[in-house]
Design an enzyme around this catalytic site. Structure first.
Site, PDB file in Angstrom:
ATOM      1  N   HIS A   8       1.257   0.115 -13.045  1.00  0.00           N
ATOM      2  CA  HIS A   8       2.021  -1.103 -13.339  1.00  0.00           C
ATOM      3  C   HIS A   8       3.503  -0.756 -13.444  1.00  0.00           C
ATOM      4  CE1 HIS A   8       2.691  -5.149 -14.811  1.00  0.00           C
ATOM      5  NE2 HIS A   8       3.468  -4.629 -15.724  1.00  0.00           N
TER       6      HIS A   8
ATOM      7  N   GLY B 235       0.793  -1.230   0.000  1.00  0.00           N
ATOM      8  CA  GLY B 235       0.000   0.000   0.000  1.00  0.00           C
ATOM      9  C   GLY B 235       0.823   1.276   0.000  1.00  0.00           C
ATOM     10  N   SER B 236       2.035   1.213  -0.553  1.00  0.00           N
ATOM     11  CA  SER B 236       2.831   2.452  -0.566  1.00  0.00           C
ATOM     12  C   SER B 236       2.225   3.485  -1.522  1.00  0.00           C
ATOM     13  CB  SER B 236       4.290   2.160  -0.931  1.00  0.00           C
ATOM     14  OG  SER B 236       4.390   1.714  -2.254  1.00  0.00           O
ATOM     15  N   ASN B 237       1.566   3.035  -2.583  1.00  0.00           N
ATOM     16  CA  ASN B 237       0.881   3.995  -3.470  1.00  0.00           C
ATOM     17  C   ASN B 237      -0.350   4.581  -2.788  1.00  0.00           C
ATOM     18  OD1 ASN B 237       2.123   4.215  -6.294  1.00  0.00           O
ATOM     19  ND2 ASN B 237       2.220   2.019  -5.862  1.00  0.00           N
TER      20      ASN B 237
ATOM     21  N   MET C 120      -4.132  -7.649  -6.750  1.00  0.00           N
ATOM     22  CA  MET C 120      -3.668  -8.846  -7.448  1.00  0.00           C
ATOM     23  C   MET C 120      -4.788  -9.657  -8.108  1.00  0.00           C
ATOM     24  SD  MET C 120      -0.455  -8.627  -7.232  1.00  0.00           S
ATOM     25  CE  MET C 120       0.207 -10.231  -7.652  1.00  0.00           C
ATOM     26  N   ARG C 121      -5.957  -9.064  -8.278  1.00  0.00           N
ATOM     27  CA  ARG C 121      -7.065  -9.793  -8.911  1.00  0.00           C
ATOM     28  C   ARG C 121      -7.487  -9.102 -10.196  1.00  0.00           C
ATOM     29  NH1 ARG C 121      -6.473 -14.468  -6.452  1.00  0.00           N
ATOM     30  NH2 ARG C 121      -6.010 -14.038  -4.280  1.00  0.00           N
TER      31      ARG C 121
ATOM     32  N   ARG D   7     -14.882 -15.286 -10.458  1.00  0.00           N
ATOM     33  CA  ARG D   7     -14.357 -13.928 -10.649  1.00  0.00           C
ATOM     34  C   ARG D   7     -15.513 -12.933 -10.780  1.00  0.00           C
ATOM     35  NH1 ARG D   7      -9.589 -12.935 -11.927  1.00  0.00           N
ATOM     36  NH2 ARG D   7      -9.189 -14.986 -12.803  1.00  0.00           N
TER      37      ARG D   7
ATOM     38  N   ASN E 127      -5.202   1.855 -13.024  1.00  0.00           N
ATOM     39  CA  ASN E 127      -4.239   0.900 -12.470  1.00  0.00           C
ATOM     40  C   ASN E 127      -2.824   1.430 -12.697  1.00  0.00           C
ATOM     41  OD1 ASN E 127      -3.307  -1.588 -11.316  1.00  0.00           O
ATOM     42  ND2 ASN E 127      -2.819  -2.318 -13.380  1.00  0.00           N
TER      43      ASN E 127
ATOM     44  N   VAL F  47      -5.416  -8.197 -18.787  1.00  0.00           N
ATOM     45  CA  VAL F  47      -4.446  -7.865 -17.741  1.00  0.00           C
ATOM     46  C   VAL F  47      -3.487  -6.770 -18.204  1.00  0.00           C
ATOM     47  CG1 VAL F  47      -2.573  -8.800 -16.323  1.00  0.00           C
ATOM     48  CG2 VAL F  47      -4.541 -10.233 -16.894  1.00  0.00           C
TER      49      VAL F  47
HETATM   50  C1  GRF Z   1       3.476  -1.296  -7.486  1.00  0.00           C
HETATM   51  O1  GRF Z   1       4.802  -1.412  -7.921  1.00  0.00           O
HETATM   52  C2  GRF Z   1       2.518  -1.315  -8.625  1.00  0.00           C
HETATM   53  O2  GRF Z   1       3.042  -0.772  -9.798  1.00  0.00           O
HETATM   54  C3  GRF Z   1       2.263  -2.791  -8.805  1.00  0.00           C
HETATM   55  O3  GRF Z   1       2.275  -3.317  -7.510  1.00  0.00           O
HETATM   56  C4  GRF Z   1       3.049  -2.491  -6.651  1.00  0.00           C
HETATM   57  C5  GRF Z   1       2.173  -2.094  -5.507  1.00  0.00           C
HETATM   58  O4  GRF Z   1       2.899  -1.467  -4.511  1.00  0.00           O
HETATM   59  N1  GRF Z   1       1.021  -3.002  -9.511  1.00  0.00           N
HETATM   60  P1  GRF Z   1       2.176  -0.858  -3.228  1.00  0.00           P
HETATM   61  O5  GRF Z   1       1.268  -1.935  -2.642  1.00  0.00           O
HETATM   62  O6  GRF Z   1       1.409   0.361  -3.662  1.00  0.00           O
HETATM   63  O7  GRF Z   1       3.299  -0.533  -2.299  1.00  0.00           O
END
Ligand code: GRF
Length: 192
Positions: free
Chosen positions: A101, A7-9, A82-83, A57, A99, A136
């Site tokens: 990536h 969850g750093s984002n 992750m889903r 799903r 999203n 995806v």
């Molecule tokens: C990030 O690097 C994002 O690009 C990828 O998963 C990671 C999630 O990081 N999809 P966080 O959980 O936000 O720290």
């Protein structure tokens, strides 16, 4: 926001004072992750929808969309979720699901993007923020930022440098998106 891990984002968005949006709910597909602690710390409601409790799903995706709807949110922001969301969720939030990536899509979609980039020997990788569709790591690209691969990089070092860029770029894109600066017409993106 939809999360599955650290969850750093999410934290970067929480820490952006002028985001122009309120994070109404944080949805996770599993309990016990750091992202949920971060949300609770910030006073944001959380909901855990354990993936294995759903028969398909589609059912899982409908449950996610219900939680987001009930929270009064109109945009889904995925970060490390992750889903894969099924059409049931995507159609309820048309062009309203973002999203992030850790590669320059369309290179290296999927779960191990950073390791794949290293294994392939690319000299530049980066970050992509895109709209989510049924495939995806695939929908229309909103923003990208390049990150050089350094000679001694391992997955952890490279991912850490990518994440520095993620934490700067995602809040900027979310702010622009919710303020209407980014328009989506027939899968085409236009910045005003
Ligand atoms: C990030 O690097 C994002 O690009 C990828 O998963 C990671 C999630 O990081 N999809 P966080 O959980 O936000 O720290």
């Amino acid at each position: 926001m939809l999360v599955s891990g650290s969850g750093s984002n999410l934290q970067a968005l929480i820490d952006t004072p002028d985001l122009g949006a309120e994070i109404r709910v944080v949805v996770a597909d599993r309990p016990g992750i750091k992202a949920l602690d971060r949300a609770q710390q910030a006073g944001i409601p959380t909901t855990v929808l354990p993936w294995e409790e759903y028969g398909s799903r589609s059912q899982f995706s409908s449950a996610v969309a219900d939680v987001v709807d009930d929270a009064g949110a109109n945009v889904m922001v995925l970060a490390g979720f992750m889903r894969i969301l099924a059409t049931e969720a995507i159609n309820r939030f048309p062009n309203r699901i973002l999203n992030i990536h850790p590669s320059l899509l369309p290179a290296f979609p999927g779960a191990n993007a950073v390791a794949q980039a290293l294994a392939h020997g690319v000299k530049v990788t980066g970050v992509t923020i895109h709209l989510v569709d049924e495939k995806v790591d695939h929908g229309p690209i909103i923003a990208q930022r390049a990150v050089p691969v350094l000679p001694d990089d391992d997955v952890a070092a490279l991912h850490a440098r990518i994440q520095v860029q993620e934490h700067d770029l995602y809040p900027r894109v979310v702010r622009a998106f919710v303020s209407g600066e980014i328009d989506v017409v027939d899968r085409d993106l236009a910045w005003r």
